[in-house]
Design an enzyme around this catalytic site. Structure first.
Site, mmCIF file in Angstrom:
data_model
loop_
_atom_site.group_PDB
_atom_site.id
_atom_site.type_symbol
_atom_site.label_atom_id
_atom_site.label_comp_id
_atom_site.label_asym_id
_atom_site.label_seq_id
_atom_site.Cartn_x
_atom_site.Cartn_y
_atom_site.Cartn_z
ATOM 1 N N CYS A 152 -9.138 77.427 -92.877
ATOM 2 C CA CYS A 152 -10.373 77.840 -92.773
ATOM 3 C C CYS A 152 -10.741 78.023 -91.271
ATOM 4 C CB CYS A 152 -11.335 76.638 -93.122
ATOM 5 S SG CYS A 152 -11.102 74.980 -92.351
ATOM 6 N N HIS A 176 -14.557 71.159 -92.108
ATOM 7 C CA HIS A 176 -14.464 72.495 -92.828
ATOM 8 C C HIS A 176 -15.226 73.626 -91.797
ATOM 9 C CE1 HIS A 176 -13.779 75.757 -95.714
ATOM 10 N NE2 HIS A 176 -15.073 75.851 -95.743
#
Length: 624
Positions: free
Chosen positions: A55, A424
């Site tokens: 990510c 994230h």
């Protein structure tokens, strides 16, 4: 003969297919670039797969894909390398130049000059900027492999930092850019100092003539040395910071020190909320530092010590030596106190006085794209934690002084959700369409290209007067019957009486330089209106008479005026709708979390104050 129903149906189907084919050929992007709110099909962009904690890579690549100046740089840089040829970028530098380079290996230097990561990033961003009809997800594996091969190492997937990845990519692109510039300069020098190559001396000045409306034009001279100006646009992420130290006691200013940067790291203060301008103040504000030993104050202290020793000196030799040293120190004070003195014994640095200094920092060269890193790390004895302060950031960012202020527009951000050790990343990028993908006026562009020239001829084309028709009846005695016509514009109005043509009217004027340069379309359109001024005058007179004498004509005229008013109102309404549509398009953003993509607005982006981590601002062009 009555046609069969099957034949009629076949004809209708063929016509429908032809219409669909014409629409597909001439307007392929109409459904893409038009108002997306009018369609039921949901638009999207290309996503990136996340097989192993990628990510931090995906968010940075998606943000870079939304930067138009970066894509323009990649296209221009690769195109220039193709035009120059591979032999320029395969040539290695000489030993003297190679010693000054940070990279010493020949294969690494050749890869920098060839721009391997520049090409890999362009291919990656081109794939991300496609407009798929359906949901599409690709992998960034090809770009990661190219980056790993360039650094000869593996990129770990264990909770890496997006800012570190951006730093690696930006520094590599900057190194490849400067390596390409040096390779081109090296090739130019080899051509200049080649004694076997015969070159023709080009004239330094070229005489031209400017079109000012006269027959011969205005003479002017163009200096061909302007072509020697370097047309390097530079790496769009690269800017320069300048720091300068000033002593608060003697007010001596040190030489400014310039450093290049590809992104700016701003410390987020430890408070509940702050602003981006406050973070910039922490970097650019004046910083005061105590216990600093100023070079000028040290020389002044040395003169004081030497003068006291000169008073106490007993021998003539010591006195001459001290006088010579004092003279050298005074010369250094007047010229450059920072340079080291030869032949002078200064007092120990520990004995020099400590002063308070002011450290000034400013941006001297603004990049086209400024990447801002908000450092949210807080360190203490127990470890590191994340600073969760809210940072308010604007859509338009002003930077620089009052006289040299630059405005930047927000194009993308990268956000982080989670703690300091896990979480994230997701990115937001503005929904922009850049050429050649953007054709918002597919059907109107052809009509605009057929428009007449904006610079009509100053003198009308010479033509003979039209002969009058003897069978034309008079127009109810409102205006005298026009027997002949002239080239004057007055003959086109029904109120002006006609007069016989004079010798001056029949004399064709001499065309000038500017009058002969008229486009074919404007000449063609004007010739349609001025073929026969006599018939135009007769038709205008008869039409005006008929309108005055007939009530039905007056009512039809009122209807036409009303329809014209309605047409103008509808045109203004369509213009207002286009402006609203344009504003709505500028307010659209993509929220991207790996392969998950959805639309959002500018207010949603500006509301990510607690999670914002990276910001990408692009400098606004003049007139935008």
């Amino acid at each position: 003969m009555q046609e069969k129903p099957t034949t009629v149906a076949a004809y209708a189907a063929g016509a429908s297919l032809a219409a669909v084919a014409l629409f597909y050929v001439f307007g392929p992007n109409y459904t893409i670039d038009g108002d997306e709110a009018g369609g039921n099909r949901k638009k999207s962009i290309v996503g990136l797969s996340n097989p192993a904690n990628d990510c931090f890579i995906n968010s940075v690549l998606q943000a870079l894909a939304g930067l138009g100046d970066l894509r323009l740089y990649l296209i221009r840089e690769l195109h220039r390398r193709e035009l120059d040829g591979p032999e320029i970028y395969n040539q290695l530098p000489g030993p003297e130049e190679a010693d000054q380079l940070r990279e010493k290996r020949p294969d690494r230097i050749r890869e920098l000059q060839q721009g391997t990561i520049t090409r890999a990033l362009k291919e990656m961003l081109d794939r991300l900027n496609e407009r798929p009809i359906y949901k599409k997800t690709i992998s960034a594996r090809a770009f990661i492999q190219a980056l790993e091969f360039a650094y000869r190492t593996r990129i770990s997937r264990n909770q890496q930092d997006a800012q570190e990845f951006l730093q690696i990519v930006a520094e590599r692109l900057s190194d490849e850019y400067h390596a390409g510039v040096k390779a081109r300069q090296r090739a130019e020098k080899s051509i200049e100092f080649n004694p076997y190559q015969e070159r023709e001396e080009a004239p330094s000045e070229i005489e031209v003539r400017l079109d000012d409306g006269t027959e011969n034009g205005l003479p002017a001279i163009i200096d061909t040395k302007l072509k020697e100006i370097d047309n390097e646009y530079g790496f769009p992420f690269e800017g320069k910071l300048e720091s300068q130290i000033e002593c608060q006691f003697c007010h001596y200013k040190y030489k400014p020190n310039q450093t290049s940067f590809v992104n700016l790291t701003l410390q987020v203060p430890q408070r509940s909320s702050t602003t981006l301008n406050a973070c910039f103040d922490g970097l650019l504000k004046t910083e005061y530092i105590d216990d600093f030993r100023c070079d000028k104050c040290r020389l002044l202290h040395a003169i004081e010590v030497k003068s006291n020793a000169l008073v106490k000196a007993g021998s003539a030799t010591d006195r001459q030596r001290l006088e010579a040293e004092i003279e050298k120190i005074q010369l250094a004070l007047s010229s450059d106190p920072e340079n080291a003195l030869d032949g002078v014994t200064l007092p120990p640095a520990e004995l020099a006085p400590k002063r308070r200094i002011a450290r000034h920092m400013r941006i001297t060269v603004f990049p086209k794209i400024i990447a801002i890193h908000l450092s949210r790390s807080m360190f203490d004895r127990s470890g590191s934690t994340k600073n969760a302060a809210k940072v308010a950031f604007p859509e338009r960012l002003p930077l620089g002084g009052i006289l040299s202020q630059k405005w930047f527009k927000l194009l993308a951000i990268v956000c982080h959700k989670g703690s300091h050790n896990s979480g994230h990343y997701e990115s937001f990028r503005r929904n922009h369409l850049y050429p050649p993908y953007s054709t918002p006026s597919v059907f109107s562009s052809y009509a605009q290209s057929r428009a007449a020239s904006e610079n009509p001829s100053r003198v009308a084309s010479p033509r003979l007067p039209a002969s009058s028709s003897s069978t034309e009846p008079p127009a109810l005695n409102i205006s005298p019957p026009a027997s002949t016509s002239t080239n004057s514009p007055l003959s086109l109005t029904p109120d002006s009486p006609s007069r016989p043509p004079s010798a001056t009217d029949l004399k064709s004027p001499r065309p000038t330089t500017s009058s002969s340069r008229v486009s074919f379309q404007s000449t063609h359109s004007s010739s349609k209106q001025t073929i026969s001024p006599t018939s135009a005058a007769r038709n205008s007179s008869s039409l005006d008479t008929a309108r005055l004498s007939s009530p039905a004509s007056r009512s039809s005229l009122a209807e036409r005026n009303a329809s014209a008013t309605d047409t103008e109102a509808s045109a203004s309404a369509s213009l207002a709708s286009r402006i609203r549509r344009r504003r709505k398009t500028a307010d659209r953003w993509w929220r991207i979390s790996d392969e998950k993509i959805k639309e959002c607005k500018t207010s949603d982006v500006l509301g990510m104050q607690k999670e914002v981590y990276l910001l990408f601002y692009e400098i606004e062009k003049s007139g935008s």
